[in-house]
Design a protein around this motif. Structure first.
Motif, PDB file in Angstrom:
ATOM      1  N   VAL A 145       0.892  -1.163   0.000  1.00 30.07           N
ATOM      2  CA  VAL A 145       0.000   0.000   0.000  1.00 30.07           C
ATOM      3  C   VAL A 145       0.929   1.212   0.000  1.00 30.07           C
ATOM      4  CG1 VAL A 145      -1.770   1.252   1.278  1.00 30.07           C
ATOM      5  CG2 VAL A 145      -1.826  -1.251   1.212  1.00 30.07           C
ATOM      6  N   HIS A 146       0.927   1.908  -1.117  1.00 29.17           N
ATOM      7  CA  HIS A 146       1.939   2.948  -1.344  1.00 29.17           C
ATOM      8  C   HIS A 146       1.357   4.336  -1.062  1.00 29.17           C
ATOM      9  CE1 HIS A 146       5.239   5.137  -2.952  1.00 29.17           C
ATOM     10  NE2 HIS A 146       4.623   5.512  -4.056  1.00 29.17           N
ATOM     11  N   ASN A 174       9.297   2.725  -8.562  1.00 25.06           N
ATOM     12  CA  ASN A 174      10.044   1.748  -7.756  1.00 25.06           C
ATOM     13  C   ASN A 174       9.109   0.681  -7.196  1.00 25.06           C
ATOM     14  OD1 ASN A 174      12.433   3.053  -8.249  1.00 25.06           O
ATOM     15  ND2 ASN A 174      12.465   4.175  -6.308  1.00 25.06           N
ATOM     16  N   VAL A 175       7.961   1.108  -6.691  1.00 28.92           N
ATOM     17  CA  VAL A 175       6.972   0.162  -6.162  1.00 28.92           C
ATOM     18  C   VAL A 175       6.500  -0.777  -7.279  1.00 28.92           C
ATOM     19  CG1 VAL A 175       4.598  -0.026  -5.277  1.00 28.92           C
ATOM     20  CG2 VAL A 175       6.180   1.617  -4.259  1.00 28.92           C
ATOM     21  N   PHE A 176       6.148  -0.211  -8.425  1.00 24.41           N
ATOM     22  CA  PHE A 176       5.612  -1.037  -9.517  1.00 24.41           C
ATOM     23  C   PHE A 176       6.658  -2.031 -10.028  1.00 24.41           C
ATOM     24  CE2 PHE A 176       2.252   2.348 -10.939  1.00 24.41           C
ATOM     25  CZ  PHE A 176       1.514   2.065  -9.806  1.00 24.41           C
ATOM     26  N   GLY A 184       0.439   8.556 -12.262  1.00 26.97           N
ATOM     27  CA  GLY A 184       0.314   7.336 -11.459  1.00 26.97           C
ATOM     28  C   GLY A 184      -0.867   6.480 -11.899  1.00 26.97           C
ATOM     29  N   GLU A 185      -1.986   7.136 -12.188  1.00 27.95           N
ATOM     30  CA  GLU A 185      -3.167   6.376 -12.655  1.00 27.95           C
ATOM     31  C   GLU A 185      -2.852   5.674 -13.980  1.00 27.95           C
ATOM     32  OE1 GLU A 185      -6.557   8.931 -13.049  1.00 27.95           O
ATOM     33  OE2 GLU A 185      -6.578   9.496 -10.931  1.00 27.95           O
ATOM     34  N   LEU A 186      -2.216   6.413 -14.891  1.00 23.72           N
ATOM     35  CA  LEU A 186      -1.911   5.830 -16.208  1.00 23.72           C
ATOM     36  C   LEU A 186      -0.893   4.703 -16.081  1.00 23.72           C
ATOM     37  CD1 LEU A 186      -1.698   9.127 -18.319  1.00 23.72           C
ATOM     38  CD2 LEU A 186      -3.552   7.459 -18.319  1.00 23.72           C
ATOM     39  N   LEU A 187       0.131   4.932 -15.238  1.00 23.68           N
ATOM     40  CA  LEU A 187       1.146   3.890 -15.028  1.00 23.68           C
ATOM     41  C   LEU A 187       0.531   2.640 -14.409  1.00 23.68           C
ATOM     42  CD1 LEU A 187       4.381   5.451 -13.469  1.00 23.68           C
ATOM     43  CD2 LEU A 187       4.224   4.046 -15.531  1.00 23.68           C
ATOM     44  N   GLY A 188      -0.337   2.841 -13.426  1.00 19.71           N
ATOM     45  CA  GLY A 188      -0.994   1.709 -12.759  1.00 19.71           C
ATOM     46  C   GLY A 188      -1.775   0.885 -13.773  1.00 19.71           C
ATOM     47  N   PHE A 190       1.443  -6.231 -17.746  1.00 19.23           N
ATOM     48  CA  PHE A 190       2.111  -7.279 -16.962  1.00 19.23           C
ATOM     49  C   PHE A 190       1.136  -8.107 -16.114  1.00 19.23           C
ATOM     50  CE2 PHE A 190       5.203  -3.661 -17.206  1.00 19.23           C
ATOM     51  CZ  PHE A 190       6.049  -4.238 -18.146  1.00 19.23           C
ATOM     52  N   GLY A 191      -0.142  -7.768 -16.172  1.00 23.57           N
ATOM     53  CA  GLY A 191      -1.133  -8.540 -15.407  1.00 23.57           C
ATOM     54  C   GLY A 191      -1.025  -8.339 -13.910  1.00 23.57           C
ATOM     55  N   LEU A 192      -0.370  -7.254 -13.468  1.00 26.79           N
ATOM     56  CA  LEU A 192      -0.291  -6.990 -12.019  1.00 26.79           C
ATOM     57  C   LEU A 192      -1.653  -6.531 -11.507  1.00 26.79           C
ATOM     58  CD1 LEU A 192       2.856  -4.933 -10.944  1.00 26.79           C
ATOM     59  CD2 LEU A 192       2.241  -7.250 -10.284  1.00 26.79           C
ATOM     60  N   ASP A 193      -1.955  -6.839 -10.248  1.00 21.34           N
ATOM     61  CA  ASP A 193      -3.198  -6.393  -9.625  1.00 21.34           C
ATOM     62  C   ASP A 193      -2.916  -5.064  -8.931  1.00 21.34           C
ATOM     63  OD1 ASP A 193      -5.235  -5.853  -7.850  1.00 21.34           O
ATOM     64  OD2 ASP A 193      -5.499  -7.929  -7.205  1.00 21.34           O
ATOM     65  N   ILE A 194      -3.249  -3.959  -9.620  1.00 19.28           N
ATOM     66  CA  ILE A 194      -3.028  -2.619  -9.060  1.00 19.28           C
ATOM     67  C   ILE A 194      -4.370  -1.920  -8.932  1.00 19.28           C
ATOM     68  CG2 ILE A 194      -1.946  -0.362  -9.439  1.00 19.28           C
ATOM     69  CD1 ILE A 194       0.362  -1.773 -10.778  1.00 19.28           C
ATOM     70  N   ARG A 195      -4.595  -1.293  -7.778  1.00 21.02           N
ATOM     71  CA  ARG A 195      -5.863  -0.603  -7.515  1.00 21.02           C
ATOM     72  C   ARG A 195      -5.581   0.798  -6.977  1.00 21.02           C
ATOM     73  NH1 ARG A 195      -8.925  -5.531  -4.764  1.00 21.02           N
ATOM     74  NH2 ARG A 195      -8.228  -7.106  -6.229  1.00 21.02           N
ATOM     75  N   GLY A 196      -6.473   1.711  -7.313  1.00 23.04           N
ATOM     76  CA  GLY A 196      -6.290   3.066  -6.786  1.00 23.04           C
ATOM     77  C   GLY A 196      -7.595   3.828  -6.757  1.00 23.04           C
ATOM     78  N   LEU A 197      -7.680   4.805  -5.848  1.00 24.08           N
ATOM     79  CA  LEU A 197      -8.906   5.592  -5.736  1.00 24.08           C
ATOM     80  C   LEU A 197      -8.558   7.064  -5.590  1.00 24.08           C
ATOM     81  CD1 LEU A 197     -10.465   4.485  -2.288  1.00 24.08           C
ATOM     82  CD2 LEU A 197      -8.097   4.229  -2.923  1.00 24.08           C
TER      83      LEU A 197
END
Ligand code: NAD
Ligand code: AKB
Length: 321
Positions: free
Chosen positions: A74-75, A101-103, A151-155, A162-169
């Motif tokens: 949780v970043h 770095n997190v991604f 950040g939204e676009l990168l996520g 890459f099929g990563l599970d990334i969520r944001g609000l």
């Protein structure tokens, strides 16, 4: 399965409360708090693992991730809008390089889940300001907002590529009484309650009619945990959910406080933060969050005001503020 969660920026306004909420669900030792600042900002009685970490240091972040076998992050570490306008290069460095770095660390280790908040700061003056839609114009005029859109676009890119599970609000201004906010434009909405209790009056740095979306911390925690735990297969959006609770301007907030402290006085002295606030929406359409993960807030302005004044009043009586 989520086993070990690293929280970055955990000493801040949201992290200091979210870490405890995550520890209640996942277990104290399974939630590793971290911040650039050495102090934890977390109540000692509830304290668990803490690491001093600057998120721009990818090598150190990777070492901590491997030390604890972290499989979710949780970043929260970020530079917010007002500080970001004073120090735009710092905002770029922390918000963009910290995030990549997190991604990258998550991608290399095929992590289970990442959550990164965005903000209403992703919107700009050309965005429709009333009931701002989920899909709309994203042309912010602050460095903070630019980093949030990036950040939204990168996520979403890491989800698709890459099929990563990334969520944001996209949080609105968050109002709370545990840890003071860290240099944003909506900070007045916290300071007003502290000054109401301490001095019975407040000088506001925004104009009286500056309407902004806001949310009380219990709803912020609920939104964050609900999205963090939502079924990924039911999400059509990923890094950019609008979430709303209520909209308020400083005059309305003063009137709400007067219901409990009738003699409360407010004056106005707008500064550079007025221009930032004027570039953000008045209210938010959060239909996608309601439909995809059942988002629903609990607090409105007056129920929040009553609770804020009670908690801050008790702190004041004990000499803690
Ligand atoms: P905050 O400013 O209170 O806390 C941020 C924390 O990050 C601080 O403890 C700070 O020490 C830490 N930090 C700063 N630079 C760092 C670095 N280089 N490495 C590690 N840590 C560093 O912020 P917050 O309100 O808790 O916000 C958390 C997240 O929520 C941020 O992404 C923010 O943009 C977002 N958000 C917050 C609000 C709000 O009203 N609080 C609204 C919208 C979005
Ligand atoms: C700020 O004012 O910068 C934050 C936000 C709305 O992102 N509170």
């Amino acid at each position: 399965m989520i086993e070990k969660i690293l929280v970055t920026g955990s000493s801040g306004q949201i992290g200091s409360e979210l870490v405890l909420a995550l520890r209640n669900i996942y277990g104290t030792d399974n939630v590793i708090a971290s911040d650039k600042c050495a102090h934890t900002g977390i109540k000692l009685a509830d304290s668990g693992p803490f690491e001093q970490l600057d998120v721009t240091d990818r090598k150190h972040m990777a070492e901590i991730v491997d030390k604890y076998n972290v499989n979710a992050i949780v970043h929260l570490a970020a530079i917010l809008s007002a500080v970001g306008e004073k120090k735009p290069m710092l905002a770029w460095d922390v918000n963009i390089n910290g995030m990549i770095n997190v991604f990258e660390i998550a991608r290399e280790r095929k992590m289970e889940r990442i959550l990164v908040p965005s903000s209403i700061a992703a919107f700009g003056p050309s965005t429709p300001i009333i009931n701002t839609p989920q899909e709309t114009i994203l042309r912010p005029t602050t460095m903070y907002g630019i980093t949030k859109v990036t950040g939204e676009l990168l996520g979403d890119y890491y989800v698709a590529k890459f099929g990563l599970d990334i969520r944001g609000l996209r949080y609105p201004g968050i109002i709370s009484n545990e840890t003071l906010p860290g240099g944003g434009t909506t900070d007045y909405a916290v300071a007003i309650y502290y000054d109401a209790i301490k001095y019975g009056k407040y000088e506001c740095f925004l104009k009286e009619d500056t309407m902004l979306p806001m949310m009380y911390m219990p709803d912020c925690l609920k939104a964050t945990l609900d999205l963090f735990q939502a079924d990924f297969n039911k999400l059509k959006h990923h890094s950019d959910f609008n979430v709303g609770a209520f909209s308020v301007n400083p005059k309305m907030m003063a009137e709400s406080i007067r219901k409990f402290i009738p003699s409360f006085e407010i004056t106005y002295k707008p500064d550079f933060r007025q221009e930032i606030a004027d570039s953000w929406p008045n209210s938010i359409d959060d239909t996608a969050a309601r439909e995809e993960w059942n988002w629903s807030p609990s607090y409105d302005l007056d129920t929040m005001t009553e609770d804020m004044l009670k908690v801050i009043g008790e702190k004041h009586k004990k000499g803690l503020i």
